[in-house]
Design an enzyme around this catalytic site. Sequence first.
Site, short mmCIF file in Angstrom:
data_model
loop_
_atom_site.label_atom_id
_atom_site.label_comp_id
_atom_site.label_asym_id
_atom_site.label_seq_id
_atom_site.Cartn_x
_atom_site.Cartn_y
_atom_site.Cartn_z
N TYR A 62 -10.95 -54.47 9.03
CA TYR A 62 -12.34 -54.64 9.51
C TYR A 62 -13.36 -54.21 8.45
CZ TYR A 62 -10.17 -54.77 14.23
OH TYR A 62 -9.39 -55.05 15.33
N HIS A 66 -0.93 -53.82 12.52
CA HIS A 66 -1.91 -54.75 13.09
C HIS A 66 -1.24 -56.02 13.63
CE1 HIS A 66 -6.45 -55.70 12.59
NE2 HIS A 66 -5.99 -56.36 13.61
N1 NAP Z 1 -5.55 -56.00 17.28
C1 NAP Z 1 -6.19 -57.13 17.13
O1 NAP Z 1 -5.65 -58.10 16.60
C2 NAP Z 1 -7.59 -57.24 17.65
C3 NAP Z 1 -8.21 -58.51 17.70
C4 NAP Z 1 -9.53 -58.57 18.21
C5 NAP Z 1 -10.15 -57.41 18.65
N2 NAP Z 1 -9.53 -56.20 18.55
C6 NAP Z 1 -10.18 -54.93 18.97
O2 NAP Z 1 -10.71 -55.11 20.29
C7 NAP Z 1 -12.12 -54.85 20.27
C8 NAP Z 1 -12.83 -55.68 21.30
O3 NAP Z 1 -12.47 -57.04 21.19
P1 NAP Z 1 -13.54 -58.21 20.94
O4 NAP Z 1 -14.65 -57.72 20.11
O5 NAP Z 1 -12.73 -59.36 20.47
O6 NAP Z 1 -14.01 -58.61 22.40
P2 NAP Z 1 -14.75 -57.90 23.64
O7 NAP Z 1 -14.93 -56.47 23.43
O8 NAP Z 1 -14.01 -58.39 24.84
O9 NAP Z 1 -16.16 -58.64 23.64
C9 NAP Z 1 -17.11 -58.41 22.64
C10 NAP Z 1 -18.18 -59.49 22.76
O10 NAP Z 1 -18.78 -59.44 24.05
C11 NAP Z 1 -20.16 -59.12 23.93
N3 NAP Z 1 -20.43 -58.09 24.96
C12 NAP Z 1 -20.10 -56.78 24.89
N4 NAP Z 1 -20.45 -56.15 26.02
C13 NAP Z 1 -21.01 -57.09 26.83
C14 NAP Z 1 -21.56 -57.03 28.11
N5 NAP Z 1 -21.62 -55.89 28.80
N6 NAP Z 1 -22.06 -58.19 28.64
C15 NAP Z 1 -22.00 -59.36 27.95
N7 NAP Z 1 -21.48 -59.46 26.72
C16 NAP Z 1 -20.98 -58.33 26.15
C17 NAP Z 1 -20.36 -58.61 22.53
O11 NAP Z 1 -21.64 -58.98 22.07
P3 NAP Z 1 -22.64 -57.96 21.28
O12 NAP Z 1 -21.83 -57.16 20.31
O13 NAP Z 1 -23.59 -58.92 20.62
O14 NAP Z 1 -23.30 -57.11 22.33
C18 NAP Z 1 -19.28 -59.34 21.76
O15 NAP Z 1 -19.70 -60.66 21.42
C19 NAP Z 1 -12.51 -55.19 18.82
O16 NAP Z 1 -13.76 -54.64 18.47
C20 NAP Z 1 -11.36 -54.57 18.07
O17 NAP Z 1 -11.52 -53.17 17.99
C21 NAP Z 1 -8.26 -56.11 18.06
#
Ligand code: NAP
Length: 290
Positions: free
Chosen positions: A47, A105
Amino acid sequence: MQLTLNNDVSMPALGFGVYQIPPDETAAAVSEALQVGYRMIDTAASYENERAVGDAIRESGLTRDEVFLQTKIWITDYGFDKTLHAFDKSAGKLGVGVIDLLLLHQAMPGEFDQTLGAYRALERLLAEGKVRAIGVSNFMVEHLRELRERTDILPAVNQIEMHPFFTQPAVRELNNAWGIRTQAWSPIGGITDYLGTGTTTFEDGTIGAIAAEHRRTPAQIMLAWQLQHGRSAIPKSVTPHRIAENFEVFDIELTSAQVTAIDALDTGQRGGPEPDEVTQEAFGKPIPEA
Ligand SMILES: NC(=O)c1ccc[n+]([C@@H]2O[C@H](COP(=O)([O-])OP(=O)(O)OC[C@H]3O[C@@H](n4cnc5c(N)ncnc54)[C@H](OP(=O)(O)O)[C@@H]3O)[C@@H](O)[C@H]2O)c1
């Protein structure tokens, strides 16, 4: 809310994810999260924002043992010696001596011997006390089976894509059977939004109706659903009111009918990369020194 891992380490159930937060915006987002009460941060070498995560934790005034810090080794650094060195790179950027949870990862199935070498390095780091728990991410059933056959310590955590539209029953059942804690990435279905491939979890009618019944938001309902299933979840946001909203979920109690209704939304369609297609050639990239 705390979860106990299979080596008795305690981990906050709800953490803050920082994937796709640019390095120069990460410290502000993490500071906001710590301010509203998050005590677990999920980052990754790939990241490119570990340094900013470390800065925000130090500037928060919280002591090191008040924040559960997890990061992930990228596939380019797999192999026993390279992974030992990758720990030094991540710990150096984070500015810590000990990482609470260190994950591989991806499984990198086509080059599984390198994956095993990397995992054996995690086992070594655990034995040396440099990490408090070890785990994996995006490991599917066959990857977990091979890992268990050929290494000594079961992962404490398997972090996988997990939201109402994609719930991976087979992986989650094996995790449960083996005492591996499932941690949900994209826990509110962010990937259904930023990939832009149809209706998002935020717009789903079933989730919306349950949210209206509880006078909460769809994101809060999805997080409550994750926690009621005993899963850890790591929502990401750079928006202060959403960062706060996503942490105000511990009082929500879904009925079993509501949980079942959300469970039934699974489409079986993955948003993220197919784990079997993760190769050095397609996804490798150098991870800079600390
Ligand atoms: N291990 C892996 O391969 C892998 C892959 C993907 C993710 N991850 C981890 O999982 C974490 C979360 O996953 P993610 O970022 O893919 O998805 P998520 O947390 O499910 O969703 C994040 C998205 O939703 C929006 N959001 C956040 N809170 C909200 C709310 N209350 N209402 C409406 N929209 C909202 C955010 O927008 P804004 O930021 O613009 O508010 C962002 O676009 C990542 O940050 C990372 O740490 C790991």
